[in-house]
Design a protein around this motif. Structure first.
Motif, PDB file in Angstrom:
ATOM      1  N   PHE A 147       0.803  -1.218   0.000  1.00 29.84           N
ATOM      2  CA  PHE A 147       0.000   0.000   0.000  1.00 29.84           C
ATOM      3  C   PHE A 147       0.835   1.266   0.000  1.00 29.84           C
ATOM      4  O   PHE A 147       0.432   2.263  -0.588  1.00 29.84           O
ATOM      5  N   ILE A 148       1.975   1.271   0.641  1.00 37.51           N
ATOM      6  CA  ILE A 148       2.802   2.485   0.688  1.00 37.51           C
ATOM      7  C   ILE A 148       3.249   2.903  -0.716  1.00 37.51           C
ATOM      8  O   ILE A 148       3.094   4.072  -1.086  1.00 37.51           O
ATOM      9  N   PRO A 149       3.780   2.002  -1.551  1.00 36.86           N
ATOM     10  CA  PRO A 149       4.114   2.435  -2.926  1.00 36.86           C
ATOM     11  C   PRO A 149       2.877   2.852  -3.726  1.00 36.86           C
ATOM     12  O   PRO A 149       2.947   3.798  -4.519  1.00 36.86           O
ATOM     13  N   ALA A 150       1.761   2.160  -3.508  1.00 33.87           N
ATOM     14  CA  ALA A 150       0.542   2.542  -4.235  1.00 33.87           C
ATOM     15  C   ALA A 150       0.097   3.954  -3.835  1.00 33.87           C
ATOM     16  O   ALA A 150      -0.301   4.756  -4.702  1.00 33.87           O
ATOM     17  N   LEU A 151       0.167   4.276  -2.554  1.00 37.97           N
ATOM     18  CA  LEU A 151      -0.174   5.629  -2.102  1.00 37.97           C
ATOM     19  C   LEU A 151       0.803   6.658  -2.641  1.00 37.97           C
ATOM     20  O   LEU A 151       0.415   7.772  -3.019  1.00 37.97           O
ATOM     21  N   LEU A 152       2.093   6.309  -2.698  1.00 38.22           N
ATOM     22  CA  LEU A 152       3.101   7.215  -3.233  1.00 38.22           C
ATOM     23  C   LEU A 152       2.846   7.491  -4.724  1.00 38.22           C
ATOM     24  O   LEU A 152       2.915   8.643  -5.172  1.00 38.22           O
ATOM     25  N   ILE A 153       2.524   6.471  -5.458  1.00 39.46           N
ATOM     26  CA  ILE A 153       2.222   6.641  -6.887  1.00 39.46           C
ATOM     27  C   ILE A 153       0.976   7.505  -7.059  1.00 39.46           C
ATOM     28  O   ILE A 153       0.943   8.415  -7.898  1.00 39.46           O
ATOM     29  N   ALA A 154      -0.051   7.242  -6.259  1.00 41.79           N
ATOM     30  CA  ALA A 154      -1.277   8.042  -6.350  1.00 41.79           C
ATOM     31  C   ALA A 154      -1.002   9.500  -5.998  1.00 41.79           C
ATOM     32  O   ALA A 154      -1.515  10.420  -6.666  1.00 41.79           O
ATOM     33  N   ALA A 155      -0.179   9.749  -4.975  1.00 39.26           N
ATOM     34  CA  ALA A 155       0.141  11.132  -4.588  1.00 39.26           C
ATOM     35  C   ALA A 155       0.893  11.845  -5.700  1.00 39.26           C
ATOM     36  O   ALA A 155       0.616  13.015  -5.998  1.00 39.26           O
ATOM     37  N   VAL A 156       1.843  11.171  -6.340  1.00 44.02           N
ATOM     38  CA  VAL A 156       2.595  11.794  -7.434  1.00 44.02           C
ATOM     39  C   VAL A 156       1.662  12.091  -8.605  1.00 44.02           C
ATOM     40  O   VAL A 156       1.750  13.150  -9.225  1.00 44.02           O
ATOM     41  N   ARG A 157       0.757  11.193  -8.908  1.00 51.06           N
ATOM     42  CA  ARG A 157      -0.181  11.407 -10.015  1.00 51.06           C
ATOM     43  C   ARG A 157      -1.115  12.589  -9.718  1.00 51.06           C
ATOM     44  O   ARG A 157      -1.467  13.355 -10.614  1.00 51.06           O
ATOM     45  N   VAL A 158      -1.531  12.721  -8.457  1.00 53.19           N
ATOM     46  CA  VAL A 158      -2.421  13.826  -8.095  1.00 53.19           C
ATOM     47  C   VAL A 158      -1.674  15.153  -8.144  1.00 53.19           C
ATOM     48  O   VAL A 158      -2.185  16.159  -8.637  1.00 53.19           O
ATOM     49  N   LEU A 159      -0.416  15.147  -7.625  1.00 49.21           N
ATOM     50  CA  LEU A 159       0.346  16.396  -7.584  1.00 49.21           C
ATOM     51  C   LEU A 159       0.823  16.855  -8.960  1.00 49.21           C
ATOM     52  O   LEU A 159       1.001  18.050  -9.183  1.00 49.21           O
TER      53      LEU A 159
ATOM     54  N   ASP B  35       9.991  10.273 -16.440  1.00 51.07           N
ATOM     55  CA  ASP B  35      11.353  10.764 -16.673  1.00 51.07           C
ATOM     56  C   ASP B  35      12.111  10.812 -15.345  1.00 51.07           C
ATOM     57  O   ASP B  35      11.602  11.309 -14.337  1.00 51.07           O
ATOM     58  N   GLU B  36      13.361  10.329 -15.340  1.00 51.23           N
ATOM     59  CA  GLU B  36      14.160  10.288 -14.114  1.00 51.23           C
ATOM     60  C   GLU B  36      14.540  11.678 -13.616  1.00 51.23           C
ATOM     61  O   GLU B  36      14.921  11.838 -12.460  1.00 51.23           O
ATOM     62  N   LYS B  37      14.460  12.682 -14.497  1.00 50.46           N
ATOM     63  CA  LYS B  37      14.820  14.035 -14.096  1.00 50.46           C
ATOM     64  C   LYS B  37      13.621  14.827 -13.571  1.00 50.46           C
ATOM     65  O   LYS B  37      13.763  15.985 -13.181  1.00 50.46           O
ATOM     66  N   HIS B  38      12.464  14.217 -13.532  1.00 51.74           N
ATOM     67  CA  HIS B  38      11.262  14.874 -13.027  1.00 51.74           C
ATOM     68  C   HIS B  38      11.456  15.216 -11.544  1.00 51.74           C
ATOM     69  O   HIS B  38      12.107  14.483 -10.801  1.00 51.74           O
ATOM     70  N   ARG B  39      10.878  16.322 -11.095  1.00 49.70           N
ATOM     71  CA  ARG B  39      11.132  16.813  -9.739  1.00 49.70           C
ATOM     72  C   ARG B  39      10.621  15.868  -8.651  1.00 49.70           C
ATOM     73  O   ARG B  39      11.157  15.867  -7.548  1.00 49.70           O
ATOM     74  N   PHE B  40       9.620  15.052  -8.916  1.00 43.38           N
ATOM     75  CA  PHE B  40       9.159  14.077  -7.925  1.00 43.38           C
ATOM     76  C   PHE B  40       9.921  12.756  -8.021  1.00 43.38           C
ATOM     77  O   PHE B  40      10.067  12.042  -7.036  1.00 43.38           O
ATOM     78  N   ILE B  41      10.386  12.430  -9.204  1.00 45.13           N
ATOM     79  CA  ILE B  41      10.998  11.124  -9.459  1.00 45.13           C
ATOM     80  C   ILE B  41      12.484  11.122  -9.123  1.00 45.13           C
ATOM     81  O   ILE B  41      13.018  10.116  -8.639  1.00 45.13           O
ATOM     82  N   ALA B  42      13.193  12.225  -9.311  1.00 49.30           N
ATOM     83  CA  ALA B  42      14.641  12.269  -9.085  1.00 49.30           C
ATOM     84  C   ALA B  42      15.028  11.863  -7.659  1.00 49.30           C
ATOM     85  O   ALA B  42      15.957  11.067  -7.484  1.00 49.30           O
TER      86      ALA B  42
END
Length: 152
Positions: free
Chosen positions: A14-26, A37-44
Protein backbone atom coordinates in the motif's frame (compact mmCIF):
# COMPACT_ATOMS: atom_id res chain seq x y z
CA UNK A 1 3.74 -17.70 9.01
CA UNK A 2 1.15 -15.97 6.86
CA UNK A 3 -0.69 -14.79 9.98
CA UNK A 4 2.41 -12.93 11.17
CA UNK A 5 3.62 -11.58 7.83
CA UNK A 6 0.45 -10.27 6.21
CA UNK A 7 0.40 -6.84 7.98
CA UNK A 8 3.95 -6.05 6.87
CA UNK A 9 3.28 -7.36 3.36
CA UNK A 10 0.11 -5.29 3.09
CA UNK A 11 1.94 -2.13 4.17
CA UNK A 12 4.72 -2.91 1.70
CA UNK A 13 2.12 -2.99 -1.07
CA UNK A 14 0.00 0.00 0.00
CA UNK A 15 2.80 2.49 0.69
CA UNK A 16 4.11 2.44 -2.93
CA UNK A 17 0.54 2.54 -4.23
CA UNK A 18 -0.17 5.63 -2.10
CA UNK A 19 3.10 7.21 -3.23
CA UNK A 20 2.22 6.64 -6.89
CA UNK A 21 -1.28 8.04 -6.35
CA UNK A 22 0.14 11.13 -4.59
CA UNK A 23 2.60 11.79 -7.43
CA UNK A 24 -0.18 11.41 -10.02
CA UNK A 25 -2.42 13.83 -8.09
CA UNK A 26 0.35 16.40 -7.58
CA UNK A 27 1.50 16.28 -11.20
CA UNK A 28 -1.13 15.15 -13.71
CA UNK A 29 1.39 15.46 -16.58
CA UNK A 30 2.81 12.04 -15.68
CA UNK A 31 1.02 9.45 -17.78
CA UNK A 32 -0.58 6.49 -16.08
CA UNK A 33 1.08 3.48 -17.77
CA UNK A 34 4.45 4.88 -18.82
CA UNK A 35 7.78 5.11 -17.08
CA UNK A 36 8.29 8.68 -15.84
CA UNK A 37 11.35 10.76 -16.67
CA UNK A 38 14.16 10.29 -14.11
CA UNK A 39 14.82 14.03 -14.10
CA UNK A 40 11.26 14.87 -13.03
CA UNK A 41 11.13 16.81 -9.74
CA UNK A 42 9.16 14.08 -7.93
CA UNK A 43 11.00 11.12 -9.46
CA UNK A 44 14.64 12.27 -9.08
CA UNK A 45 14.72 11.89 -5.26
CA UNK A 46 13.12 8.47 -5.57
CA UNK A 47 15.75 7.38 -8.10
CA UNK A 48 18.49 8.52 -5.70
CA UNK A 49 16.78 6.65 -2.87
CA UNK A 50 16.56 3.52 -5.03
CA UNK A 51 20.24 3.74 -5.95
CA UNK A 52 21.25 4.11 -2.29
CA UNK A 53 18.94 1.25 -1.35
CA UNK A 54 20.61 -1.02 -3.92
CA UNK A 55 24.08 -0.21 -2.50
CA UNK A 56 22.94 -0.89 1.06
CA UNK A 57 21.16 -4.07 -0.04
CA UNK A 58 24.33 -5.36 -1.71
CA UNK A 59 26.43 -4.62 1.36
CA UNK A 60 23.90 -6.13 3.77
CA UNK A 61 23.59 -9.26 1.63
CA UNK A 62 27.37 -9.69 1.53
CA UNK A 63 27.79 -9.22 5.29
CA UNK A 64 24.90 -11.55 6.11
CA UNK A 65 26.13 -14.24 3.73
CA UNK A 66 29.70 -13.94 5.05
CA UNK A 67 28.75 -14.29 8.71
CA UNK A 68 26.16 -17.01 8.13
CA UNK A 69 28.78 -18.98 6.18
CA UNK A 70 31.33 -18.61 8.96
CA UNK A 71 28.84 -19.48 11.67
CA UNK A 72 27.77 -22.58 9.73
CA UNK A 73 31.42 -23.64 9.40
CA UNK A 74 31.94 -23.10 13.14
CA UNK A 75 28.80 -25.12 13.93
CA UNK A 76 29.88 -27.94 11.61
CA UNK A 77 33.34 -28.13 13.25
CA UNK A 78 31.82 -28.02 16.74
CA UNK A 79 29.32 -30.75 15.85
CA UNK A 80 32.06 -32.93 14.39
CA UNK A 81 34.23 -32.36 17.47
CA UNK A 82 31.36 -33.25 19.80
CA UNK A 83 30.69 -36.48 17.92
CA UNK A 84 34.38 -37.42 18.00
CA UNK A 85 34.57 -36.82 21.76
CA UNK A 86 31.35 -38.75 22.30
CA UNK A 87 32.71 -41.66 20.27
CA UNK A 88 36.01 -41.82 22.18
CA UNK A 89 34.23 -41.70 25.55
CA UNK A 90 31.96 -44.50 24.35
CA UNK A 91 34.99 -46.52 23.18
CA UNK A 92 36.70 -46.17 26.56
CA UNK A 93 33.51 -47.17 28.37
CA UNK A 94 33.01 -50.23 26.18
CA UNK A 95 36.64 -51.32 26.56
CA UNK A 96 36.44 -50.99 30.32
CA UNK A 97 33.11 -52.83 30.49
CA UNK A 98 34.43 -55.64 28.29
CA UNK A 99 37.63 -56.18 30.30
CA UNK A 100 36.52 -55.54 33.89
CA UNK A 101 36.90 -58.36 36.40
CA UNK A 102 33.88 -60.65 36.58
CA UNK A 103 32.81 -63.68 38.55
CA UNK A 104 32.42 -67.14 37.01
CA UNK A 105 28.72 -66.40 36.45
CA UNK A 106 29.57 -63.19 34.50
CA UNK A 107 28.57 -60.74 37.23
CA UNK A 108 30.80 -57.81 38.11
CA UNK A 109 33.06 -58.16 41.11
CA UNK A 110 32.83 -55.44 43.74
CA UNK A 111 36.27 -54.16 42.68
CA UNK A 112 35.19 -54.18 39.03
CA UNK A 113 31.97 -52.27 39.78
CA UNK A 114 33.94 -49.71 41.80
CA UNK A 115 36.45 -49.37 38.93
CA UNK A 116 33.66 -48.76 36.41
CA UNK A 117 32.04 -46.15 38.69
CA UNK A 118 35.38 -44.43 39.11
CA UNK A 119 36.14 -44.49 35.37
CA UNK A 120 32.65 -43.18 34.59
CA UNK A 121 33.12 -40.31 37.02
CA UNK A 122 36.54 -39.49 35.57
CA UNK A 123 35.21 -39.65 32.00
CA UNK A 124 32.44 -37.20 32.90
CA UNK A 125 35.01 -34.91 34.50
CA UNK A 126 37.26 -35.18 31.45
CA UNK A 127 34.30 -34.33 29.23
CA UNK A 128 33.46 -31.20 31.24
CA UNK A 129 37.11 -30.10 31.35
CA UNK A 130 37.50 -30.69 27.61
CA UNK A 131 34.61 -28.36 26.78
CA UNK A 132 35.79 -25.87 29.40
CA UNK A 133 39.14 -25.79 27.58
CA UNK A 134 37.41 -25.28 24.24
CA UNK A 135 35.40 -22.37 25.69
CA UNK A 136 38.53 -21.00 27.41
CA UNK A 137 40.42 -20.87 24.13
CA UNK A 138 37.46 -19.22 22.33
CA UNK A 139 36.77 -16.44 24.83
CA UNK A 140 38.53 -13.12 24.52
CA UNK A 141 37.06 -11.57 27.66
CA UNK A 142 39.39 -11.36 30.64
CA UNK A 143 36.37 -11.64 32.93
CA UNK A 144 35.17 -15.00 31.59
CA UNK A 145 34.16 -17.29 34.43
CA UNK A 146 36.72 -20.04 33.71
CA UNK A 147 39.60 -17.55 33.54
CA UNK A 148 38.56 -16.11 36.88
CA UNK A 149 38.42 -19.59 38.43
CA UNK A 150 41.85 -20.53 37.08
CA UNK A 151 43.45 -17.31 38.34
CA UNK A 152 42.22 -17.83 41.92
Amino acid sequence: ILEQVWPAATCSMFIPALLIAAVRVLDPSISVLSCPDEKHRFIAPLVALGTGWNYILTLATFVTTFFVGHSHTFWRKSYHLSRVVQGRINDIGLLCAAHVARTDRGELTSEGAELLRSIGRELRLMHVLFWADVVYRRTSSTEASLRVLLSA
